[in-house]
Motif scaffolding. Structure first.
Motif, PDB file in Angstrom:
ATOM      1  N   SER A  65      53.885  67.418 -64.936  1.00 58.89           N
ATOM      2  CA  SER A  65      52.570  66.933 -65.380  1.00 58.89           C
ATOM      3  C   SER A  65      51.536  67.054 -64.272  1.00 58.89           C
ATOM      4  O   SER A  65      50.418  67.518 -64.496  1.00 58.89           O
ATOM      5  CB  SER A  65      52.663  65.473 -65.828  1.00 58.89           C
ATOM      6  OG  SER A  65      53.480  65.364 -66.957  1.00 58.89           O
ATOM      7  N   LEU A  66      51.907  66.630 -63.063  1.00 55.04           N
ATOM      8  CA  LEU A  66      50.967  66.707 -61.943  1.00 55.04           C
ATOM      9  C   LEU A  66      50.543  68.136 -61.647  1.00 55.04           C
ATOM     10  O   LEU A  66      49.362  68.413 -61.438  1.00 55.04           O
ATOM     11  CB  LEU A  66      51.589  66.112 -60.680  1.00 55.04           C
ATOM     12  CG  LEU A  66      51.725  64.612 -60.620  1.00 55.04           C
ATOM     13  CD1 LEU A  66      52.419  64.201 -59.328  1.00 55.04           C
ATOM     14  CD2 LEU A  66      50.375  63.944 -60.733  1.00 55.04           C
ATOM     15  N   LEU A  67      51.508  69.043 -61.614  1.00 58.51           N
ATOM     16  CA  LEU A  67      51.181  70.434 -61.285  1.00 58.51           C
ATOM     17  C   LEU A  67      50.364  71.094 -62.385  1.00 58.51           C
ATOM     18  O   LEU A  67      49.546  71.971 -62.121  1.00 58.51           O
ATOM     19  CB  LEU A  67      52.450  71.218 -60.981  1.00 58.51           C
ATOM     20  CG  LEU A  67      53.197  70.747 -59.733  1.00 58.51           C
ATOM     21  CD1 LEU A  67      54.456  71.569 -59.531  1.00 58.51           C
ATOM     22  CD2 LEU A  67      52.317  70.785 -58.511  1.00 58.51           C
ATOM     23  N   GLY A  68      50.584  70.677 -63.623  1.00 56.60           N
ATOM     24  CA  GLY A  68      49.810  71.230 -64.725  1.00 56.60           C
ATOM     25  C   GLY A  68      48.339  70.877 -64.652  1.00 56.60           C
ATOM     26  O   GLY A  68      47.478  71.700 -64.935  1.00 56.60           O
ATOM     27  N   VAL A  69      48.031  69.652 -64.221  1.00 56.63           N
ATOM     28  CA  VAL A  69      46.635  69.230 -64.145  1.00 56.63           C
ATOM     29  C   VAL A  69      46.007  69.543 -62.787  1.00 56.63           C
ATOM     30  O   VAL A  69      44.799  69.443 -62.632  1.00 56.63           O
ATOM     31  CB  VAL A  69      46.458  67.724 -64.469  1.00 56.63           C
ATOM     32  CG1 VAL A  69      46.904  67.428 -65.879  1.00 56.63           C
ATOM     33  CG2 VAL A  69      47.158  66.850 -63.456  1.00 56.63           C
ATOM     34  N   PRO A  78      49.474  59.485 -64.356  1.00 57.97           N
ATOM     35  CA  PRO A  78      49.505  59.390 -62.904  1.00 57.97           C
ATOM     36  C   PRO A  78      48.100  59.188 -62.336  1.00 57.97           C
ATOM     37  O   PRO A  78      47.141  59.763 -62.829  1.00 57.97           O
ATOM     38  CB  PRO A  78      50.084  60.725 -62.443  1.00 57.97           C
ATOM     39  CG  PRO A  78      50.253  61.565 -63.646  1.00 57.97           C
ATOM     40  CD  PRO A  78      49.875  60.781 -64.846  1.00 57.97           C
ATOM     41  N   THR A  79      48.016  58.344 -61.336  1.00 50.80           N
ATOM     42  CA  THR A  79      46.744  58.113 -60.660  1.00 50.80           C
ATOM     43  C   THR A  79      46.952  58.224 -59.163  1.00 50.80           C
ATOM     44  O   THR A  79      48.011  57.859 -58.651  1.00 50.80           O
ATOM     45  CB  THR A  79      46.188  56.714 -60.990  1.00 50.80           C
ATOM     46  OG1 THR A  79      47.158  55.742 -60.636  1.00 50.80           O
ATOM     47  CG2 THR A  79      45.843  56.583 -62.452  1.00 50.80           C
ATOM     48  N   PRO A  80      45.956  58.700 -58.436  1.00 46.48           N
ATOM     49  CA  PRO A  80      46.102  58.795 -56.982  1.00 46.48           C
ATOM     50  C   PRO A  80      46.271  57.405 -56.374  1.00 46.48           C
ATOM     51  O   PRO A  80      45.658  56.452 -56.822  1.00 46.48           O
ATOM     52  CB  PRO A  80      44.790  59.426 -56.527  1.00 46.48           C
ATOM     53  CG  PRO A  80      44.161  59.990 -57.741  1.00 46.48           C
ATOM     54  CD  PRO A  80      44.697  59.232 -58.911  1.00 46.48           C
ATOM     55  N   ASN A 115      47.114  69.430 -52.746  1.00 40.72           N
ATOM     56  CA  ASN A 115      45.778  69.903 -52.407  1.00 40.72           C
ATOM     57  C   ASN A 115      45.612  71.288 -53.018  1.00 40.72           C
ATOM     58  O   ASN A 115      46.495  71.766 -53.726  1.00 40.72           O
ATOM     59  CB  ASN A 115      45.506  69.856 -50.894  1.00 40.72           C
ATOM     60  CG  ASN A 115      46.335  70.818 -50.084  1.00 40.72           C
ATOM     61  OD1 ASN A 115      46.741  71.884 -50.547  1.00 40.72           O
ATOM     62  ND2 ASN A 115      46.596  70.454 -48.840  1.00 40.72           N
ATOM     63  N   ARG A 116      44.513  71.938 -52.753  1.00 43.28           N
ATOM     64  CA  ARG A 116      44.254  73.207 -53.441  1.00 43.28           C
ATOM     65  C   ARG A 116      45.173  74.324 -52.976  1.00 43.28           C
ATOM     66  O   ARG A 116      45.332  75.328 -53.669  1.00 43.28           O
ATOM     67  CB  ARG A 116      42.800  73.624 -53.324  1.00 43.28           C
ATOM     68  CG  ARG A 116      42.339  73.938 -51.946  1.00 43.28           C
ATOM     69  CD  ARG A 116      40.850  74.309 -51.925  1.00 43.28           C
ATOM     70  NE  ARG A 116      40.448  74.718 -50.602  1.00 43.28           N
ATOM     71  CZ  ARG A 116      40.621  75.950 -50.119  1.00 43.28           C
ATOM     72  NH1 ARG A 116      41.150  76.883 -50.873  1.00 43.28           N
ATOM     73  NH2 ARG A 116      40.240  76.243 -48.891  1.00 43.28           N
ATOM     74  N   GLY A 151      51.840  77.893 -61.399  1.00 42.49           N
ATOM     75  CA  GLY A 151      52.778  78.883 -60.878  1.00 42.49           C
ATOM     76  C   GLY A 151      53.866  78.291 -60.010  1.00 42.49           C
ATOM     77  O   GLY A 151      54.853  78.958 -59.708  1.00 42.49           O
ATOM     78  N   LEU A 152      53.712  77.027 -59.619  1.00 44.21           N
ATOM     79  CA  LEU A 152      54.720  76.368 -58.778  1.00 44.21           C
ATOM     80  C   LEU A 152      55.669  75.489 -59.585  1.00 44.21           C
ATOM     81  O   LEU A 152      56.620  74.931 -59.021  1.00 44.21           O
ATOM     82  CB  LEU A 152      54.024  75.510 -57.711  1.00 44.21           C
ATOM     83  CG  LEU A 152      53.102  76.247 -56.753  1.00 44.21           C
ATOM     84  CD1 LEU A 152      52.449  75.263 -55.791  1.00 44.21           C
ATOM     85  CD2 LEU A 152      53.854  77.324 -55.996  1.00 44.21           C
TER      86      LEU A 152
END
Length: 153
Positions: free
Chosen positions: A39-43, A6-8, A80-81, A48-49
């Motif tokens: 994958s996105l949430l892992g990186v 994935p890329t922004p 975002n953070r 936790g989500l």
């Protein structure tokens, strides 16, 4: 088939990064969307989500697959953070009843279906529905935001 990285694709108005996935409307679409979001949430430092995000995106993509005639299902993720917002878009069809004009349905105790949007509502900090606007009339958008409440204030 090699794994996609994935890329922004555009700046996120809330800060952070924005990602998109476009899927054919097949029975495999919910699994692919789950894996993409995992994958996105892992990186992105939101492990936790992952469980709640997987459940919510599965529900929305499954609804688009089962209740519309859309050829493509689009998943947009803004990270975002503090939080993650996921929007699932379809090209319309009979989705208006499934996705929110009526809101989450209340399923009876013996019914197998009808609890999905209620689950999304219970897990998300916020969720809602919309349309594709003037640029994409006829499209239906269903979104949810997850985050740790102490970080989103």
């Amino acid at each position: 088939m090699p794994a996609a990285t994935p890329t922004p694709v555009q700046p996120n108005p809330l800060g952070g990064e924005s990602y998109r996935l476009t899927l054919p409307n097949t029975a495999a679409a919910p699994r692919i969307a789950r894996d993409f979001l995992t994958s996105l949430l892992g990186v992105s430092r939101h492990p936790g989500l992952v469980d709640d995000a997987r459940l919510c995106v599965t529900e929305l993509v499954t609804n688009a697959h089962c209740h519309t005639r859309t050829p493509l299902i689009r998943v947009h993720v803004a990270v975002n953070r503090k939080r993650v917002t996921v929007a699932v878009t379809d090209d319309g069809g009979p989705a208006h009843e499934a996705f929110g004009v009526l809101g989450p349905r209340t399923a009876g105790p013996d019914q197998e279906h009808g609890r999905g949007l209620a689950l999304v509502q219970s897990l998300a900090l916020a969720w809602g529905t919309g349309s594709g606007g003037e640029r994409h009339p006829g499209r239906t958008v269903v979104w949810f935001t997850l985050g740790r409440p102490e970080l989103t204030a």
